[in-house]
Design an enzyme around this catalytic site. Structure first.
Site, PDB file in Angstrom:
ATOM      1  N   PRO A  20      25.788 -34.997 -28.894  1.00 42.07           N
ATOM      2  CA  PRO A  20      25.603 -34.387 -30.224  1.00 42.07           C
ATOM      3  C   PRO A  20      24.638 -33.215 -30.114  1.00 42.07           C
ATOM      4  CG  PRO A  20      24.350 -36.431 -30.051  1.00 42.07           C
ATOM      5  CD  PRO A  20      25.162 -36.322 -28.803  1.00 42.07           C
ATOM      6  N   MET A  21      25.050 -32.051 -30.622  1.00 47.63           N
ATOM      7  CA  MET A  21      24.214 -30.849 -30.533  1.00 47.63           C
ATOM      8  C   MET A  21      24.265 -30.116 -31.869  1.00 47.63           C
ATOM      9  SD  MET A  21      25.255 -29.469 -26.712  1.00 47.63           S
ATOM     10  CE  MET A  21      27.021 -29.826 -26.886  1.00 47.63           C
ATOM     11  N   GLN A  73      26.348 -39.504 -35.312  1.00 48.02           N
ATOM     12  CA  GLN A  73      24.924 -39.637 -34.990  1.00 48.02           C
ATOM     13  C   GLN A  73      24.100 -39.487 -36.254  1.00 48.02           C
ATOM     14  OE1 GLN A  73      22.161 -36.808 -32.956  1.00 48.02           O
ATOM     15  NE2 GLN A  73      22.033 -38.422 -31.389  1.00 48.02           N
ATOM     16  N   CYS A 103      15.327 -36.534 -30.406  1.00 53.13           N
ATOM     17  CA  CYS A 103      15.043 -35.161 -30.806  1.00 53.13           C
ATOM     18  C   CYS A 103      13.549 -34.954 -30.993  1.00 53.13           C
ATOM     19  CB  CYS A 103      15.785 -34.814 -32.090  1.00 53.13           C
ATOM     20  SG  CYS A 103      15.509 -33.114 -32.647  1.00 53.13           S
ATOM     21  N   LYS A 142      20.296 -43.292 -28.737  1.00 54.70           N
ATOM     22  CA  LYS A 142      20.047 -42.223 -27.768  1.00 54.70           C
ATOM     23  C   LYS A 142      18.562 -41.930 -27.778  1.00 54.70           C
ATOM     24  CE  LYS A 142      21.711 -37.643 -26.365  1.00 54.70           C
ATOM     25  NZ  LYS A 142      20.417 -36.972 -26.167  1.00 54.70           N
ATOM     26  N   HIS A 174      18.246 -40.026 -22.155  1.00 57.69           N
ATOM     27  CA  HIS A 174      17.944 -38.681 -21.664  1.00 57.69           C
ATOM     28  C   HIS A 174      16.815 -38.838 -20.650  1.00 57.69           C
ATOM     29  CE1 HIS A 174      17.348 -34.148 -22.680  1.00 57.69           C
ATOM     30  NE2 HIS A 174      17.028 -34.405 -21.432  1.00 57.69           N
ATOM     31  N   ASN A 214      22.000 -39.141 -19.542  1.00 60.18           N
ATOM     32  CA  ASN A 214      22.058 -37.817 -20.165  1.00 60.18           C
ATOM     33  C   ASN A 214      20.935 -36.963 -19.592  1.00 60.18           C
ATOM     34  OD1 ASN A 214      20.864 -36.409 -23.169  1.00 60.18           O
ATOM     35  ND2 ASN A 214      22.723 -35.714 -22.173  1.00 60.18           N
ATOM     36  N   GLY A 215      21.195 -35.658 -19.486  1.00 61.52           N
ATOM     37  CA  GLY A 215      20.155 -34.740 -19.050  1.00 61.52           C
ATOM     38  C   GLY A 215      20.466 -34.098 -17.706  1.00 61.52           C
ATOM     39  N   GLY A 216      20.646 -32.770 -17.709  1.00 62.48           N
ATOM     40  CA  GLY A 216      20.791 -32.041 -16.458  1.00 62.48           C
ATOM     41  C   GLY A 216      22.119 -32.192 -15.759  1.00 62.48           C
TER      42      GLY A 216
END
Length: 335
Positions: A20-21, A73, A103, A142, A174, A214-216
């Site tokens: 989700p962004m 989300q 976030c 998340k 993350h 999640n992440g990278g």
């Protein structure tokens, strides 16, 4: 084959998901990425539970059925408001609900939700329990590996254990901690070091839980490496900025041998029915077209194609014929 259909050896949708962004994963981008993968789990932008309580539910929740499997989300810290939001998610036929505990933005912190909730695992557990009871949908969380100086493995384990005891069985982690002060959201996605080792240890110590990384993650190869131990991988901006880079996900992650790797023209052709419905209902073309600028890259003439699309789609009277023309241009070049 529809997005929800299954093959005998297909993995669960969370095996590969698109994060989700905010300002990115709206309904139009989700229709785009669905042309790339029929099986990946997609996410809405974060919807604040309080905004959903007071706002236009149709505007905040509507989606095209082709987007499923699709998770909503939510952001918030009120079990009551989150429970009501989860109930609406069920009524709107979302596949599952995810709580944002990752976030780090100042605005989100002012509302006492997002990453700052990692300091209050009991509150998160209460929210998860309320959402699960209200909706019956799968509830996932998340989160980060820690916040500020609260970044020990023991604190991460306590957070996960507390929330799992409330009924959450799937966590998207993350692999960076978040600094709630001193770094903005963009810096928090790059400055704190990645700690894949902590997430892997968490999976080893809590093998009964479903843990997604999640992440990278910027390539399918790196995702496949981590899928040797993780239950799933979540890709963020790399999926947005390079959508066709992921066109073998269905074959290589979901073992769907019938899936054909998407090309730019097949993606655009697949979006056309959505664009026709959207514009026929009074919508403008630009909210759809803005997501298409990354569809063609690394080939001669890509910049010229993007420039022509942007100029034509930005006009007030632009309609689906703009996308049809752009699609024909790609098909003529075999792209």
């Amino acid at each position: 084959m529809t997005p929800s259909s299954a093959t005998p050896n297909q993995h669960p949708a969370h095996r590969f998901s698109v994060a989700p962004m905010l300002d990115y994963t709206d309904r139009h981008f989700r229709v785009l990425i669905r042309q790339v993968s029929r099986h990946a789990l997609l996410y809405s932008e974060m919807v604040v539970a309080q905004a959903l309580h007071h706002g236009d539910k149709s505007k905040l929740l509507s989606f095209d059925p082709i987007e499923k499997p699709l998770a909503l989300q939510l952001g918030g810290d009120s079990p009551e408001l989150l429970a009501a939001a989860a109930e609406w998610a069920q009524k709107w036929d979302y596949s599952e609900v995810n709580l944002n505990v990752g976030c780090p933005s100042a605005k989100v912190q002012q509302g006492r939700f997002g990453a700052c909730l990692m300091a209050d695992p009991k509150r998160v557990a209460d929210c998860v329990s309320a959402m699960a009871e209200a909706s019956g949908l799968p509830i996932t969380v998340k989160h980060r590996i820690g916040i500020d100086n609260h970044d020990s493995y023991a604190e991460l384990l306590n957070f996960v254990d507390t929330v799992a005891a409330a009924g959450c069985q799937r966590f998207i982690v993350h692999a960076r901690k978040a600094w709630l002060e001193g770094l903005d959201p963009k810096q928090n996605r790059t400055v704190p070091p990645l700690r894949y080792d902590l997430v892997q240890k968490l999976k080893q110590d809590r093998s009964d839980l479903i843990l997604e990384l999640n992440g990278g993650l910027e390539s399918l190869e790196s995702c496949q490496t981590h899928l040797l131990w993780a239950d799933g991988v979540m890709v963020g901006r790399a999926a947005y900025h390079h959508p066709l880079q992921w066109n073998r996900v269905d074959q290589e992650v979901f073992n769907d041998l019938e899936a054909m790797p998407a090309r730019a023209s097949t993606v655009l052709r697949g979006i056309l029915p959505h664009a026709e419905r959207w514009c026929a209902s009074g919508g403008k073309l630009w909210p759809i077209a803005r997501h298409l600028v990354h569809l063609v890259e690394g080939v001669s003439g890509a910049r010229h194609w993007r420039q022509g699309l942007v100029e034509a789609a930005a006009k007030a009277n632009a309609g689906p014929q703009v996308l049809e023309k752009a699609c024909l241009q790609l098909e003529e070049r075999g792209l």
